[in-house]
Structures are given as C-alpha cells and as structure tokens.
Design a protein around this motif. Structure first.
Motif, mmCIF file in Angstrom:
data_model
loop_
_atom_site.group_PDB
_atom_site.id
_atom_site.type_symbol
_atom_site.label_atom_id
_atom_site.label_comp_id
_atom_site.label_asym_id
_atom_site.label_seq_id
_atom_site.Cartn_x
_atom_site.Cartn_y
_atom_site.Cartn_z
ATOM 1 N N PRO A 50 0.831 -1.204 0.000
ATOM 2 C CA PRO A 50 0.000 0.000 0.000
ATOM 3 C C PRO A 50 0.864 1.251 0.000
ATOM 4 O O PRO A 50 2.000 1.243 0.492
ATOM 5 C CB PRO A 50 -0.818 -0.133 1.295
ATOM 6 C CG PRO A 50 -0.038 -1.070 2.148
ATOM 7 C CD PRO A 50 0.666 -2.002 1.219
ATOM 8 N N SER A 51 0.333 2.331 -0.552
ATOM 9 C CA SER A 51 1.107 3.562 -0.690
ATOM 10 C C SER A 51 0.297 4.753 -0.214
ATOM 11 O O SER A 51 -0.910 4.654 0.023
ATOM 12 C CB SER A 51 1.512 3.764 -2.152
ATOM 13 O OG SER A 51 0.363 3.930 -2.965
ATOM 14 N N VAL A 52 0.993 5.881 -0.087
ATOM 15 C CA VAL A 52 0.357 7.113 0.362
ATOM 16 C C VAL A 52 0.840 8.291 -0.468
ATOM 17 O O VAL A 52 1.954 8.283 -0.992
ATOM 18 C CB VAL A 52 0.648 7.401 1.860
ATOM 19 C CG1 VAL A 52 -0.082 6.426 2.769
ATOM 20 C CG2 VAL A 52 2.150 7.382 2.142
ATOM 21 N N VAL A 53 -0.032 9.286 -0.584
ATOM 22 C CA VAL A 53 0.317 10.571 -1.184
ATOM 23 C C VAL A 53 0.604 11.544 -0.049
ATOM 24 O O VAL A 53 -0.216 11.686 0.871
ATOM 25 C CB VAL A 53 -0.829 11.114 -2.058
ATOM 26 C CG1 VAL A 53 -0.501 12.513 -2.573
ATOM 27 C CG2 VAL A 53 -1.116 10.174 -3.218
ATOM 28 N N MET A 54 1.752 12.193 -0.094
ATOM 29 C CA MET A 54 2.091 13.188 0.925
ATOM 30 C C MET A 54 1.726 14.577 0.437
ATOM 31 O O MET A 54 2.055 14.976 -0.685
ATOM 32 C CB MET A 54 3.589 13.155 1.243
ATOM 33 C CG MET A 54 4.001 14.156 2.318
ATOM 34 S SD MET A 54 5.793 14.439 2.415
ATOM 35 C CE MET A 54 6.073 15.466 0.961
ATOM 36 N N LEU A 55 1.058 15.335 1.307
ATOM 37 C CA LEU A 55 0.816 16.759 1.095
ATOM 38 C C LEU A 55 1.392 17.476 2.310
ATOM 39 O O LEU A 55 0.882 17.344 3.424
ATOM 40 C CB LEU A 55 -0.684 17.047 0.957
ATOM 41 C CG LEU A 55 -1.413 16.360 -0.207
ATOM 42 C CD1 LEU A 55 -2.906 16.695 -0.168
ATOM 43 C CD2 LEU A 55 -0.808 16.770 -1.552
ATOM 44 N N ASP A 56 2.458 18.223 2.094
ATOM 45 C CA ASP A 56 3.177 18.873 3.193
ATOM 46 C C ASP A 56 3.193 20.376 2.957
ATOM 47 O O ASP A 56 3.914 20.878 2.087
ATOM 48 C CB ASP A 56 4.610 18.334 3.244
ATOM 49 C CG ASP A 56 5.387 18.829 4.452
ATOM 50 O OD1 ASP A 56 4.787 19.519 5.302
ATOM 51 O OD2 ASP A 56 6.596 18.517 4.543
ATOM 52 N N PRO A 57 2.385 21.138 3.706
ATOM 53 C CA PRO A 57 2.321 22.582 3.479
ATOM 54 C C PRO A 57 3.646 23.256 3.810
ATOM 55 O O PRO A 57 4.342 22.865 4.753
ATOM 56 C CB PRO A 57 1.204 23.031 4.421
ATOM 57 C CG PRO A 57 1.148 21.990 5.487
ATOM 58 C CD PRO A 57 1.527 20.706 4.823
ATOM 59 N N TYR A 58 3.961 24.271 3.015
ATOM 60 C CA TYR A 58 5.233 24.970 3.198
ATOM 61 C C TYR A 58 5.012 26.463 3.056
ATOM 62 O O TYR A 58 4.433 26.929 2.073
ATOM 63 C CB TYR A 58 6.253 24.494 2.152
ATOM 64 C CG TYR A 58 7.588 25.187 2.256
ATOM 65 C CD1 TYR A 58 8.470 24.883 3.281
ATOM 66 C CD2 TYR A 58 7.954 26.158 1.329
ATOM 67 C CE1 TYR A 58 9.694 25.523 3.380
ATOM 68 C CE2 TYR A 58 9.177 26.801 1.418
ATOM 69 C CZ TYR A 58 10.048 26.489 2.449
ATOM 70 O OH TYR A 58 11.246 27.137 2.552
ATOM 71 N N GLN A 59 5.454 27.200 4.052
ATOM 72 C CA GLN A 59 5.348 28.652 4.036
ATOM 73 C C GLN A 59 6.733 29.220 3.780
ATOM 74 O O GLN A 59 7.597 29.199 4.642
ATOM 75 C CB GLN A 59 4.797 29.178 5.372
ATOM 76 C CG GLN A 59 4.429 30.655 5.359
ATOM 77 C CD GLN A 59 3.288 30.967 4.390
ATOM 78 O OE1 GLN A 59 2.243 30.329 4.421
ATOM 79 N NE2 GLN A 59 3.494 31.941 3.522
ATOM 80 N N GLY A 60 6.962 29.706 2.597
ATOM 81 C CA GLY A 60 8.269 30.216 2.228
ATOM 82 C C GLY A 60 8.431 30.126 0.726
ATOM 83 O O GLY A 60 7.467 29.884 -0.009
ATOM 84 N N ASP A 61 9.650 30.309 0.268
ATOM 85 C CA ASP A 61 9.937 30.275 -1.159
ATOM 86 C C ASP A 61 10.572 28.942 -1.508
ATOM 87 O O ASP A 61 11.728 28.686 -1.165
ATOM 88 C CB ASP A 61 10.880 31.420 -1.519
ATOM 89 C CG ASP A 61 11.175 31.495 -3.017
ATOM 90 O OD1 ASP A 61 10.644 30.651 -3.766
ATOM 91 O OD2 ASP A 61 11.939 32.387 -3.426
ATOM 92 N N PRO A 62 9.846 28.043 -2.195
ATOM 93 C CA PRO A 62 10.425 26.733 -2.516
ATOM 94 C C PRO A 62 11.604 26.818 -3.480
ATOM 95 O O PRO A 62 12.365 25.865 -3.605
ATOM 96 C CB PRO A 62 9.249 25.973 -3.139
ATOM 97 C CG PRO A 62 8.333 27.034 -3.650
ATOM 98 C CD PRO A 62 8.478 28.186 -2.701
ATOM 99 N N ALA A 63 11.762 27.956 -4.152
ATOM 100 C CA ALA A 63 12.902 28.130 -5.048
ATOM 101 C C ALA A 63 14.212 28.205 -4.269
ATOM 102 O O ALA A 63 15.285 28.215 -4.862
ATOM 103 C CB ALA A 63 12.732 29.387 -5.896
ATOM 104 N N ARG A 64 14.106 28.259 -2.938
ATOM 105 C CA ARG A 64 15.310 28.297 -2.112
ATOM 106 C C ARG A 64 15.516 27.008 -1.329
ATOM 107 O O ARG A 64 16.438 26.909 -0.515
ATOM 108 C CB ARG A 64 15.231 29.482 -1.148
ATOM 109 C CG ARG A 64 15.195 30.835 -1.854
ATOM 110 C CD ARG A 64 15.170 31.979 -0.872
ATOM 111 N NE ARG A 64 15.153 33.268 -1.564
ATOM 112 C CZ ARG A 64 15.105 34.444 -0.942
ATOM 113 N NH1 ARG A 64 15.065 34.491 0.390
ATOM 114 N NH2 ARG A 64 15.094 35.571 -1.640
#
Length: 233
Positions: free
Chosen positions: A117-131
């Motif tokens: 079995p598998s899972v989808v991760m959704l991990d909120p991030y506050q910031g600039d993902p380009a960094r």
C-alpha cells in the motif's frame, strides 16, 4: 545438452538480456500535454526538489485547490502554507522518520515485495520553494495551463476515497505533513520517482520511465525539456 551446444544458447540468452536492458534504458514516453506554455498562457510554475534519492514537487496551494474534488478536500486537512510539497511512497517506509539504518529491512520489504500500500504526501510549506535545497538539485519550470490541469488530474487520481472523501492514512507528531491513502501500489517497478515522473509526463514533459528509478533522471528530464523549448523558441 553438451557443453559445446550450451555455449551458443547462453550467448543468445545474454544477447537477449542485453537487448532488453538497452531497450528499457532508451524507453521514452512523450509528454501528454503542450510544453512549454504558449504565448499568452501564463502557465503554472512548479518546482522539482531532489534530495539525491527521492523527488518531491512543490506546487502552489492556490493552483492545487482549483477544481475542487478530493484533492481540494485533502488540502483542507493540511496546515497553512502557500505552497505544498507533493510526494508519494510506501505507506510504512515513507512515513517513518527513524534513522535510515534502523529501517533497512523495511526498505528491502518495500522495494522487493509487490502490492505494498502507498500514500500521497501533502506537506504545506510557508516560504519560497525556489530556495529549498541546493541549487544543483532543484529545478523550476512553468507548465502550460493544460499541462498543469493534466498533472493535477493525475495526482488526484492517485488519492483513494471513501464516500467521496480522501482517506487520511497517517500523520507525524509535530509535523504538518499529511499522508493520504493512494489507489496505487509500491514495488520495484513503481517507486516514488516513477510516480513523480508520471505526473511530470502528464504535465507535458517527455520522460524515460525505466531510468526514472533515479531522482537524477527526473532533473535530467526537466533539463532536456527546457533545452528543447529554448531551441524551439
């Protein structure tokens, strides 16, 4: 069978295996949507984040939420953050954050067993993902609106549902990441980077499915797509 007769047979088997390996290494799947965005199409910017082993996609929460459905419902169950890190993996190994050397037997189980079995991760991030992460392991690209819609649809199709709602499979103490049950199974023929490659392919990138077992191949796929787009510009 005499030894003299066995040698040609072994040679044919070796040649067949070599041919199969070469075919798998060169196996290419063309992008399923227009890439890059056409003039006048602002498109959607996403980020590929590679930790050297596993790849996530950083996608704007606003863009992910458009269209509603069970993906929007899953997002509503995560914490605040303008961006969301999206990934996929084995339901047990992926969630566990204990030291890797303690988890090697479980890693072997996830890798070699079938039907995990598998899972989808959704991990909120506050910031600039380009960094996030070192520059050489990160790629930023803009998909066409059509391409992003296809990527989003592929992501949502991976979310299992019960009574029309996503199924929260796991949380980690002190961690905003949420893991939702997936419709797909994890095994050596369909690993985390294969899944991310499938999302990118839906979004318009040409990928090499077999070679996508390695996270570096996903970066290479982005590089090839961007180089090709620049040549056609």
């Amino acid at each position: 069978m005499r030894r003299s007769e066995l040698r040609p047979t072994l040679g044919l088997i070796a040649a067949a295996l070599l041919g199969l390996f070469v075919a798998l290494m060169s196996w290419t799947r063309e992008g399923q949507a227009p890439y890059p965005a056409a003039p006048g199409d602002d498109g959607v910017t996403i980020h590929l984040l590679d930790n050297g082993f596993h790849s996530d996609l950083a996608i704007s929460r606003r863009d992910l939420a458009r269209g509603g459905g069970r993906l929007k419902a899953a997002l509503d169950r995560t914490g605040p953050g303008d961006w969301v890190l999206v990934g996929w993996g084995d339901a047990r190994f992926y969630v566990d954050q204990s030291p890797i050397h303690h988890r090697l037997p479980d890693g072997a189980r996830a890798f070699f067993a079938s039907g995990n079995p598998s899972v989808v991760m959704l991990d909120p991030y506050q910031g600039d993902p380009a960094r996030l992460g070192p520059d050489e392991k990160r790629r930023t690209l803009t998909l066409s609106a059509e391409g992003f819609a296809a990527l989003r649809a592929r992501l949502e199709a991976s979310l299992a549902e019960r009574d029309g709602a996503p199924i929260l499979a796991a949380e980690r103490p002190g961690d905003d990441a949420r893991f939702f049950a997936s419709t797909e199974t994890f095994w050596v023929g369909h690993l985390c980077n294969h899944w991310t490659a499938q999302l990118l392919n839906a979004g318009g990138l040409t990928v090499k499915p077999f070679r996508s077992i390695a996270s570096a191949e996903l970066r290479a796929a982005v590089d090839r797509a961007m180089d090709r787009a620049a040549q056609e510009d």
